[in-house]
Design a protein around this motif. Structure first.
Motif, PDB file in Angstrom:
ATOM      1  N   THR A  56       0.847  -1.205   0.000  1.00 16.18           N
ATOM      2  CA  THR A  56       0.000   0.000   0.000  1.00 16.18           C
ATOM      3  C   THR A  56       0.877   1.247   0.000  1.00 16.18           C
ATOM      4  OG1 THR A  56      -1.726  -1.197   1.186  1.00 16.18           O
ATOM      5  CG2 THR A  56      -1.854   1.213   1.207  1.00 16.18           C
ATOM      6  N   GLU A  57       1.941   1.234   0.769  1.00 13.94           N
ATOM      7  CA  GLU A  57       2.880   2.368   0.778  1.00 13.94           C
ATOM      8  C   GLU A  57       3.569   2.524  -0.575  1.00 13.94           C
ATOM      9  OE1 GLU A  57       3.970   2.445   5.530  1.00 13.94           O
ATOM     10  OE2 GLU A  57       5.200   1.206   4.195  1.00 13.94           O
ATOM     11  N   CYS A  58       3.837   1.418  -1.238  1.00 11.58           N
ATOM     12  CA  CYS A  58       4.389   1.468  -2.596  1.00 11.58           C
ATOM     13  C   CYS A  58       3.407   2.148  -3.545  1.00 11.58           C
ATOM     14  CB  CYS A  58       4.712   0.048  -3.068  1.00 11.58           C
ATOM     15  SG  CYS A  58       5.270  -0.070  -4.777  1.00 11.58           S
ATOM     16  N   ALA A  59       2.130   1.796  -3.433  1.00  6.59           N
ATOM     17  CA  ALA A  59       1.096   2.416  -4.265  1.00  6.59           C
ATOM     18  C   ALA A  59       1.015   3.918  -3.993  1.00  6.59           C
ATOM     19  CB  ALA A  59      -0.262   1.758  -3.999  1.00  6.59           C
ATOM     20  N   ARG A  60       1.075   4.294  -2.720  1.00  5.39           N
ATOM     21  CA  ARG A  60       1.029   5.719  -2.360  1.00  5.39           C
ATOM     22  C   ARG A  60       2.204   6.464  -2.978  1.00  5.39           C
ATOM     23  NH1 ARG A  60       1.688   7.375   3.817  1.00  5.39           N
ATOM     24  NH2 ARG A  60       3.636   6.304   3.399  1.00  5.39           N
ATOM     25  N   MET A  61       3.393   5.891  -2.894  1.00  7.44           N
ATOM     26  CA  MET A  61       4.585   6.555  -3.441  1.00  7.44           C
ATOM     27  C   MET A  61       4.477   6.716  -4.959  1.00  7.44           C
ATOM     28  SD  MET A  61       7.507   4.842  -0.977  1.00  7.44           S
ATOM     29  CE  MET A  61       8.773   5.093  -2.171  1.00  7.44           C
ATOM     30  N   THR A  62       3.928   5.735  -5.636  1.00 11.75           N
ATOM     31  CA  THR A  62       3.757   5.824  -7.090  1.00 11.75           C
ATOM     32  C   THR A  62       2.833   6.983  -7.447  1.00 11.75           C
ATOM     33  OG1 THR A  62       4.109   3.461  -7.361  1.00 11.75           O
ATOM     34  CG2 THR A  62       2.942   4.594  -9.140  1.00 11.75           C
ATOM     35  N   LEU A  63       1.706   7.069  -6.762  1.00 14.93           N
ATOM     36  CA  LEU A  63       0.755   8.136  -7.062  1.00 14.93           C
ATOM     37  C   LEU A  63       1.349   9.512  -6.745  1.00 14.93           C
ATOM     38  CD1 LEU A  63      -2.573   6.484  -5.859  1.00 14.93           C
ATOM     39  CD2 LEU A  63      -1.636   6.631  -8.179  1.00 14.93           C
ATOM     40  N   MET A  64       2.052   9.607  -5.646  1.00 13.12           N
ATOM     41  CA  MET A  64       2.676  10.886  -5.294  1.00 13.12           C
ATOM     42  C   MET A  64       3.749  11.259  -6.325  1.00 13.12           C
ATOM     43  SD  MET A  64       2.789  10.393  -1.146  1.00 13.12           S
ATOM     44  CE  MET A  64       3.925  11.716  -0.873  1.00 13.12           C
ATOM     45  N   ARG A  65       4.523  10.284  -6.783  1.00 13.03           N
ATOM     46  CA  ARG A  65       5.550  10.526  -7.805  1.00 13.03           C
ATOM     47  C   ARG A  65       4.912  11.040  -9.096  1.00 13.03           C
ATOM     48  NH1 ARG A  65       7.502   5.456  -8.605  1.00 13.03           N
ATOM     49  NH2 ARG A  65       6.179   5.233 -10.421  1.00 13.03           N
ATOM     50  N   GLU A  66       3.708  10.568  -9.392  1.00 12.16           N
ATOM     51  CA  GLU A  66       2.999  10.992 -10.602  1.00 12.16           C
ATOM     52  C   GLU A  66       2.283  12.335 -10.424  1.00 12.16           C
ATOM     53  OE1 GLU A  66       3.072   9.581 -13.608  1.00 12.16           O
ATOM     54  OE2 GLU A  66       4.447   8.030 -12.881  1.00 12.16           O
ATOM     55  N   GLY A  67       2.399  12.924  -9.240  1.00  8.00           N
ATOM     56  CA  GLY A  67       1.802  14.238  -8.992  1.00  8.00           C
ATOM     57  C   GLY A  67       0.351  14.195  -8.546  1.00  8.00           C
ATOM     58  N   ILE A  68      -0.134  13.046  -8.151  1.00  3.27           N
ATOM     59  CA  ILE A  68      -1.512  12.916  -7.679  1.00  3.27           C
ATOM     60  C   ILE A  68      -1.519  13.233  -6.190  1.00  3.27           C
ATOM     61  CG2 ILE A  68      -3.471  11.341  -7.377  1.00  3.27           C
ATOM     62  CD1 ILE A  68      -2.321   9.770  -9.823  1.00  3.27           C
ATOM     63  N   VAL A  69      -2.286  14.252  -5.823  1.00  2.00           N
ATOM     64  CA  VAL A  69      -2.353  14.680  -4.431  1.00  2.00           C
ATOM     65  C   VAL A  69      -3.366  13.807  -3.702  1.00  2.00           C
ATOM     66  CG1 VAL A  69      -2.739  16.619  -2.867  1.00  2.00           C
ATOM     67  CG2 VAL A  69      -1.742  17.017  -5.135  1.00  2.00           C
ATOM     68  N   LEU A  70      -2.912  13.136  -2.655  1.00  2.00           N
ATOM     69  CA  LEU A  70      -3.733  12.130  -1.980  1.00  2.00           C
ATOM     70  C   LEU A  70      -4.441  12.684  -0.750  1.00  2.00           C
ATOM     71  CD1 LEU A  70      -1.347   9.091  -2.417  1.00  2.00           C
ATOM     72  CD2 LEU A  70      -3.370   9.697  -3.759  1.00  2.00           C
ATOM     73  N   TYR A  71      -5.236  13.704  -0.974  1.00  2.00           N
ATOM     74  CA  TYR A  71      -6.122  14.241   0.052  1.00  2.00           C
ATOM     75  C   TYR A  71      -7.515  14.276  -0.540  1.00  2.00           C
ATOM     76  CZ  TYR A  71      -2.013  15.645   2.667  1.00  2.00           C
ATOM     77  OH  TYR A  71      -0.841  15.628   3.362  1.00  2.00           O
ATOM     78  N   LEU A  72      -8.501  14.041   0.287  1.00  4.07           N
ATOM     79  CA  LEU A  72      -9.871  14.017  -0.194  1.00  4.07           C
ATOM     80  C   LEU A  72     -10.365  15.383  -0.652  1.00  4.07           C
ATOM     81  CD1 LEU A  72     -11.469  11.624   2.438  1.00  4.07           C
ATOM     82  CD2 LEU A  72     -11.048  11.156   0.016  1.00  4.07           C
ATOM     83  N   PHE A  73      -9.765  16.443  -0.130  1.00  4.46           N
ATOM     84  CA  PHE A  73     -10.257  17.781  -0.454  1.00  4.46           C
ATOM     85  C   PHE A  73      -9.538  18.417  -1.644  1.00  4.46           C
ATOM     86  CE2 PHE A  73      -7.246  18.088   3.063  1.00  4.46           C
ATOM     87  CZ  PHE A  73      -6.303  18.965   2.552  1.00  4.46           C
ATOM     88  N   VAL A  74      -8.717  17.637  -2.368  1.00  7.49           N
ATOM     89  CA  VAL A  74      -8.004  18.164  -3.529  1.00  7.49           C
ATOM     90  C   VAL A  74      -8.608  17.574  -4.797  1.00  7.49           C
ATOM     91  CG1 VAL A  74      -5.770  18.290  -4.697  1.00  7.49           C
ATOM     92  CG2 VAL A  74      -5.885  18.475  -2.207  1.00  7.49           C
ATOM     93  N   LEU A  75      -8.962  18.442  -5.725  1.00  7.11           N
ATOM     94  CA  LEU A  75      -9.535  18.038  -7.006  1.00  7.11           C
ATOM     95  C   LEU A  75      -8.505  17.233  -7.793  1.00  7.11           C
ATOM     96  CD1 LEU A  75     -12.209  18.594  -8.512  1.00  7.11           C
ATOM     97  CD2 LEU A  75     -11.055  20.481  -9.649  1.00  7.11           C
ATOM     98  N   CYS A  76      -8.952  16.219  -8.480  1.00  7.30           N
ATOM     99  CA  CYS A  76      -8.070  15.346  -9.254  1.00  7.30           C
ATOM    100  C   CYS A  76      -8.438  15.451 -10.731  1.00  7.30           C
ATOM    101  CB  CYS A  76      -8.215  13.902  -8.767  1.00  7.30           C
ATOM    102  SG  CYS A  76      -7.043  12.757  -9.514  1.00  7.30           S
TER     103      CYS A  76
END
Length: 190
Positions: A56-76
């Protein structure tokens, strides 16, 4: 590649999942296989909990590396929405099964799940950032929003009526940056 989650004790299966979770083109397939843990009984889940959280932490790091902000209040962006939504579905599965996870990784789990704890909602251009993900469990009930609006109005009124030290400790609203220094001074006094 569909995997049996019980094969997580084989290193080649873990390596394959890491490879898929490290690439956006294979990410959704990897997340779907990882989410199979939700069907495990508590004993097996505890046995694999360390690897599930690592992945799961690997998945989080991938998304963050791709510039995806992982907060519910941020538009994607529409381009990345399916990845962010899949990741939050995984977090919800972890939250549901949290008691079955090994206690020694509690802080890591809390860190992952902390993004689910906010009721903060931003609507940008008429889009609710929580509704955008399409996950019903993440929606804030309408009556909670009304209660927050009433509480904010009440808290603002209370702020103007109370002394500075009392208002900072009694309120649960975000203060303006100009008041942060005064607030910190009040904390140091305590």
């Amino acid at each position: 590649m569909n995997i049996d989650i019980l094969a997580l004790d084989r290193q080649e299966v873990v390596d394959d999942l890491v490879h898929r979770l490290d690439s956006l083109s294979l990410f959704l397939d990897g997340i779907n296989d990882l989410m199979k843990f939700s069907h495990l009984d508590d004993h097996d889940l505890q046995r694999y909990s360390q690897k599930i959280i690592d992945l799961t932490e690997c998945a989080r790091m991938t998304l963050m590396r791709e510039g995806i902000v992982l907060y519910l209040f941020v538009l994607c962006s529409e381009e990345h929405l399916k990845y962010k939504s899949a990741y939050f579905k995984l977090l919800i599965c972890i939250r549901r099964r949290r008691p079955a996870f090994s206690a020694d990784i509690g802080k890591r789990i809390a860190s992952l799940l902390s993004v689910l704890e906010s009721n903060f909602v931003i609507r940008c251009g008429g889009v609710d950032t929580r509704a955008q993900l399409g996950i019903e469990e993440l929606l804030v009930p309408k009556n909670t929003l009304a209660a927050c609006e009433i509480y904010t109005q009440t808290a603002a009124h209370v702020l103007s009526a109370q002394s500075a030290q009392e208002s900072y400790t009694a309120s649960n609203i975000m203060l303006a940056p100009a008041t942060w220094e005064k607030w910190e001074l009040g904390l140091n006094y305590l």
